[in-house]
Design a protein around this motif. Structure first.
Motif, PDB file in Angstrom:
ATOM      1  N   HIS A  68       0.850  -1.187   0.000  1.00  0.00           N
ATOM      2  CA  HIS A  68       0.000   0.000   0.000  1.00  0.00           C
ATOM      3  C   HIS A  68       0.887   1.238   0.000  1.00  0.00           C
ATOM      4  O   HIS A  68       1.847   1.324   0.770  1.00  0.00           O
ATOM      5  N   TYR A  71       0.140   2.835   3.736  1.00  0.00           N
ATOM      6  CA  TYR A  71       0.200   1.987   4.925  1.00  0.00           C
ATOM      7  C   TYR A  71       1.210   0.844   4.836  1.00  0.00           C
ATOM      8  O   TYR A  71       1.337   0.054   5.763  1.00  0.00           O
ATOM      9  N   GLN A  74       0.662  -5.139   3.132  1.00  0.00           N
ATOM     10  CA  GLN A  74      -0.575  -5.674   3.694  1.00  0.00           C
ATOM     11  C   GLN A  74      -0.891  -7.010   3.032  1.00  0.00           C
ATOM     12  O   GLN A  74      -0.392  -7.318   1.946  1.00  0.00           O
TER      13      GLN A  74
END
Length: 346
Positions: A68, A71, A74
């Motif tokens: 991501h 972030y 993931q």
């Protein structure tokens, strides 16, 4: 434990097995969550729809590894299963995670140290033996066992209800209302949800029934549809509908012949859920709840319709005394309004 890594469609597929350390985000309506999962000494961020999950739960999840831009790395989960902790360290971590009320890290360690790999079997099958551990009373032992069983039942119920497109919030309310009875109710008569649970109306119950495969001309469906039409009429300001209009509207809603609907209308009358009254050569159909509300309102209005026997001159004298006491002066229109309200109860 991270294993089964493979390359598919330009992305890595990975399976992670570990504890839910923290729920970073959760949409309670659809179960979409962002989880921090501890596995094999590392923290992984898992993203996906989890019908029911709590911090401390032990899961095995498979999904695509993605990077991501904000972030970081993931795993977008495509499939997951809840697992019972497989080793003593896992058991201790689960019990001490806060998932079980009254059990902290220290007590969890003592329980696992006493029963080792047999801990979960003891909790499930011989909960009274937990009282062998320092700090656990017999009452607390039963509470721990009941909480573990309830969490297991709730998790299974959430996943069952999600199969029929029911949101997380509604699933929790359904579980709290029916408990383990929900399976039979959903499969046999999901229209009960519209009667028993706020937020679930006929339309939603009908969608669930369609997914389950309940027939269009089901008795439950027709009965629920009739009540729904009367509830819609109440929203328009009507406490009843003419019999012919009710049958026509219900037929349009349900796509069922009026003859079939009329049979269920009479059954609802026998169950005292509907009331028929003749008025101006017409048969009016009431939802019984509205009929008695209207009847009670009429009775209260009748009881309030009192006439004061006091002479108007006496009323005016008393009113003047009140005006002096309150240090206020009414004009002629206000004075007339007070006199009329005293003379008439309605």
């Amino acid at each position: 434990i991270r294993y089964g890594l493979k390359f598919q469609d330009g992305e890595f597929m990975a399976t992670v097995k570990g504890y839910v350390e923290k729920i970073k985000f959760r949409n309670e309506d659809n179960g979409y969550s962002i989880l921090s999962v501890f596995a094999d000494g590392e923290d992984y961020i898992l993203v996906g729809t989890f019908p029911y999950i709590g911090e401390g739960d032990y899961i095995e999840a498979t999904g695509r590894e993605v990077a991501h831009p904000v972030y970081g790395d993931q795993i977008q989960v495509e499939h997951y299963e809840m697992k019972a902790p497989e080793d003593t360290a896992s058991m201790e971590r689960y019990l001490g995670s806060g998932a079980i009320k009254g059990v902290g890290g220290a007590l969890a360690a003592r329980i696992v140290k006493r029963f080792k790999a047999d801990t979960f079997r003891i909790i499930e099958e011989e909960p009274e033996r937990l009282a062998e551990v320092k700090g656990v009373s017999e009452k607390m032992a039963i509470s721990i066992s009941e909480q573990m069983e309830e969490k297991k039942e709730m998790r299974e119920a959430m996943m069952f209800l999600q199969e029929y497109g029911i949101s997380m919030n509604l699933s929790l309310r359904i579980y709290k209302e029916y408990g383990a009875r929900l399976y039979g109710i959903i499969r046999e008569n999901p229209y009960r949800l519209a009667d028993d649970i706020s937020g679930i109306g006929f339309k939603m119950a009908d969608e669930i029934a369609g997914r389950i495969g309940i027939h269009t001309n089901s008795d439950y469906r027709i009965r629920s549809g009739l009540l729904y039409v009367l509830l819609q009429a109440a929203a328009e300001g009507h406490t009843c509908l003419p019999r012919e209009m009710l049958l026509r509207r219900a037929s349009e809603l349900l796509h069922v012949a009026e003859e079939d609907i009329e049979v269920q209308m009479m059954n609802l009358c026998m169950d005292r859920k509907l009331i028929l009254k003749e008025k101006n050569d017409q048969t009016m159909v009431f939802y019984s709840q509205y009929y008695y509300m209207e009847l009670n309102t009429a009775r209260m209005l009748h009881d309030l319709n009192l006439t004061c026997r006091m002479e108007e001159e006496d009323i005016l004298q008393k009113l003047q005394a009140v005006e002096r006491q309150e240090k206020m002066e009414l004009d002629e229109m206000q004075r007339r309004a007070v006199v009329e309200s005293v003379k008439n109860g309605l």
